[in-house]
Design a protein around this motif. Structure first.
Motif, short mmCIF file in Angstrom:
data_model
loop_
_atom_site.label_atom_id
_atom_site.label_comp_id
_atom_site.label_asym_id
_atom_site.label_seq_id
_atom_site.Cartn_x
_atom_site.Cartn_y
_atom_site.Cartn_z
N VAL A 39 0.83 -1.20 0.00
CA VAL A 39 0.00 0.00 0.00
C VAL A 39 0.87 1.25 0.00
CG1 VAL A 39 -1.71 1.30 1.32
CG2 VAL A 39 -1.96 -1.16 1.09
N CYS A 40 1.92 1.26 0.81
CA CYS A 40 2.83 2.41 0.84
C CYS A 40 3.52 2.59 -0.51
CB CYS A 40 3.87 2.25 1.94
SG CYS A 40 3.20 2.47 3.58
N MET A 44 3.30 5.95 -2.71
CA MET A 44 4.52 6.68 -3.03
C MET A 44 4.67 6.92 -4.54
SD MET A 44 6.37 7.39 -0.31
CE MET A 44 8.10 7.30 -0.60
N ARG A 45 4.08 6.07 -5.38
CA ARG A 45 4.18 6.25 -6.82
C ARG A 45 3.17 7.24 -7.38
NH1 ARG A 45 4.90 0.56 -6.67
NH2 ARG A 45 2.72 0.26 -7.19
N GLY A 49 0.97 15.17 -12.49
CA GLY A 49 1.93 15.86 -13.34
C GLY A 49 3.32 15.61 -12.81
N PRO A 50 4.13 16.67 -12.65
CA PRO A 50 5.49 16.48 -12.13
C PRO A 50 5.55 16.45 -10.60
CG PRO A 50 5.19 18.76 -12.74
CD PRO A 50 3.91 18.04 -13.12
N LEU A 51 4.43 16.67 -9.93
CA LEU A 51 4.41 16.78 -8.47
C LEU A 51 4.20 15.41 -7.83
CD1 LEU A 51 4.52 18.94 -6.24
CD2 LEU A 51 2.04 18.97 -6.31
N PRO A 52 5.15 14.93 -7.00
CA PRO A 52 5.00 13.63 -6.34
C PRO A 52 4.07 13.73 -5.12
CG PRO A 52 7.06 14.61 -5.72
CD PRO A 52 6.44 15.54 -6.71
N VAL A 53 2.77 13.74 -5.36
CA VAL A 53 1.79 13.96 -4.30
C VAL A 53 1.86 12.86 -3.25
CG1 VAL A 53 -0.68 14.19 -3.84
CG2 VAL A 53 0.29 15.22 -5.87
#
Length: 72
Positions: A39-40, A44-45, A49-53
């Motif tokens: 789940v983590c 994490m993926r 867009g370019p923002l790693p939410v």
């Protein structure tokens, strides 16, 4: 100790037991329940867009957890 503190402590113990039960269920042979690590990894993926939410959310969660349990 007040009744409120005992209730909150009991709820945290129940939450930990539930997390452990889900993790144990996920590690059985042929289980369709994802483990906490899976789940983590999915969270994490997650990107918008370019923002790693997903990474920002995980960082915020760990910061909140540390602030509430370690900064006293």
């Amino acid at each position: 100790m007040s009744a409120g503190r005992v209730a909150v402590a009991a709820l945290f113990v129940v939450a930990l037991v539930l997390f452990a039960a889900v993790e144990i269920a996920s590690r059985r042979e042929g289980s369709r329940v994802p483990s906490l690590g899976d789940v983590c990894g999915v969270v994490m993926r997650y990107r918008v867009g370019p923002l790693p939410v997903g990474r920002i959310a995980m960082f915020g969660f760990w910061w909140w957890l540390g602030w509430h349990f370690l900064a006293r």
